[in-house]
Design a protein around this motif. Sequence first.
Motif, PDB file in Angstrom:
ATOM      1  N   GLU A   1       0.862  -1.195   0.000  1.00 19.38           N
ATOM      2  CA  GLU A   1       0.000   0.000   0.000  1.00 19.38           C
ATOM      3  C   GLU A   1       0.891   1.235   0.000  1.00 19.38           C
ATOM      4  O   GLU A   1       1.449   1.609   1.022  1.00 19.38           O
ATOM      5  CB  GLU A   1      -0.932   0.008   1.205  1.00 19.38           C
TER       6      GLU A   1
ATOM      7  N   ARG B   1       0.294   6.376   2.508  1.00 18.73           N
ATOM      8  CA  ARG B   1       0.557   6.264   3.949  1.00 18.73           C
ATOM      9  C   ARG B   1      -0.729   6.172   4.770  1.00 18.73           C
ATOM     10  O   ARG B   1      -0.833   5.339   5.663  1.00 18.73           O
ATOM     11  CB  ARG B   1       1.411   7.435   4.442  1.00 18.73           C
TER      12      ARG B   1
ATOM     13  N   LYS C   1      -3.726   5.128   3.868  1.00 20.85           N
ATOM     14  CA  LYS C   1      -4.364   3.817   3.634  1.00 20.85           C
ATOM     15  C   LYS C   1      -3.560   2.709   4.299  1.00 20.85           C
ATOM     16  O   LYS C   1      -4.113   1.727   4.785  1.00 20.85           O
ATOM     17  CB  LYS C   1      -4.508   3.550   2.137  1.00 20.85           C
ATOM     18  N   ARG C   2      -2.233   2.878   4.298  1.00 28.44           N
ATOM     19  CA  ARG C   2      -1.362   1.876   4.925  1.00 28.44           C
ATOM     20  C   ARG C   2      -1.665   1.784   6.421  1.00 28.44           C
ATOM     21  O   ARG C   2      -1.780   0.695   6.979  1.00 28.44           O
ATOM     22  CB  ARG C   2       0.095   2.254   4.673  1.00 28.44           C
TER      23      ARG C   2
ATOM     24  N   LYS D   1      -4.938  -0.016   6.858  1.00 32.34           N
ATOM     25  CA  LYS D   1      -4.777  -1.458   6.623  1.00 32.34           C
ATOM     26  C   LYS D   1      -4.060  -2.133   7.790  1.00 32.34           C
ATOM     27  O   LYS D   1      -4.341  -3.279   8.105  1.00 32.34           O
ATOM     28  CB  LYS D   1      -4.040  -1.724   5.311  1.00 32.34           C
ATOM     29  N   ARG D   2      -3.137  -1.432   8.423  1.00 29.22           N
ATOM     30  CA  ARG D   2      -2.462  -2.016   9.590  1.00 29.22           C
ATOM     31  C   ARG D   2      -3.452  -2.255  10.716  1.00 29.22           C
ATOM     32  O   ARG D   2      -3.385  -3.268  11.407  1.00 29.22           O
ATOM     33  CB  ARG D   2      -1.324  -1.121  10.055  1.00 29.22           C
TER      34      ARG D   2
ATOM     35  N   VAL E   1       1.867  -4.598   6.423  1.00 32.94           N
ATOM     36  CA  VAL E   1       1.617  -3.713   5.284  1.00 32.94           C
ATOM     37  C   VAL E   1       2.915  -2.968   4.976  1.00 32.94           C
ATOM     38  O   VAL E   1       3.556  -2.430   5.881  1.00 32.94           O
ATOM     39  CB  VAL E   1       0.475  -2.713   5.587  1.00 32.94           C
TER      40      VAL E   1
ATOM     41  N   PRO F   1       5.110  -0.256   2.092  1.00 30.15           N
ATOM     42  CA  PRO F   1       4.861   0.827   1.137  1.00 30.15           C
ATOM     43  C   PRO F   1       5.092   0.457  -0.325  1.00 30.15           C
ATOM     44  O   PRO F   1       4.599   1.129  -1.221  1.00 30.15           O
ATOM     45  CB  PRO F   1       5.832   1.921   1.572  1.00 30.15           C
TER      46      PRO F   1
ATOM     47  N   GLU G   1       6.330   2.600  10.296  1.00 28.32           N
ATOM     48  CA  GLU G   1       6.373   3.988   9.806  1.00 28.32           C
ATOM     49  C   GLU G   1       7.437   4.758  10.559  1.00 28.32           C
ATOM     50  O   GLU G   1       7.655   4.612  11.696  1.00 28.32           O
ATOM     51  CB  GLU G   1       5.017   4.684  10.007  1.00 28.32           C
TER      52      GLU G   1
END
Length: 137
Positions: free
Chosen positions: A86, A89, A91-92, A95-96, A112, A114, A137
């Motif tokens: 993904e 950022r 959306k990531r 999703k996490r 997930v 990038p 992140e």
Amino acid sequence: MSVESRFFDISRFPIVEIAGSRLPQGYAPQWIAEMDALLRRGAPFAFVFLDSVESPAHEDQKAQTLWLKKNKKALAAICRGAVAVEPDRAKRLLKRAQALAVTAAFGLRFAVAPDRQEAERCARRLLAGETLPDDQE
């Protein structure tokens, strides 16, 4: 009996790639056949989800969920985890959060990343038995 891999790219097994955006409506029977074939292999593997299914048909989603519930133990025994790609950022991060539910429901480690390269690195770490950090992140 051999099953044609139409949706799962197993050419780099034990990394198994799937592009959810390429799944046509009515994909569930073939998806199930390919999942069954992966289980029959009996060898550990990890998924890399290149993208997500956009608005899956209810029947496809229902069939997948039923298969996952029925095969939860067998899948968890050989699937070392899944990593979704993904790039966005926000959306990531979403999703996490969703990944925690997947992990709890099916006993699979889910991460997930990038981009595709990082997703593959994470998948190889999962195959090696390593634990991935919860937040990358």
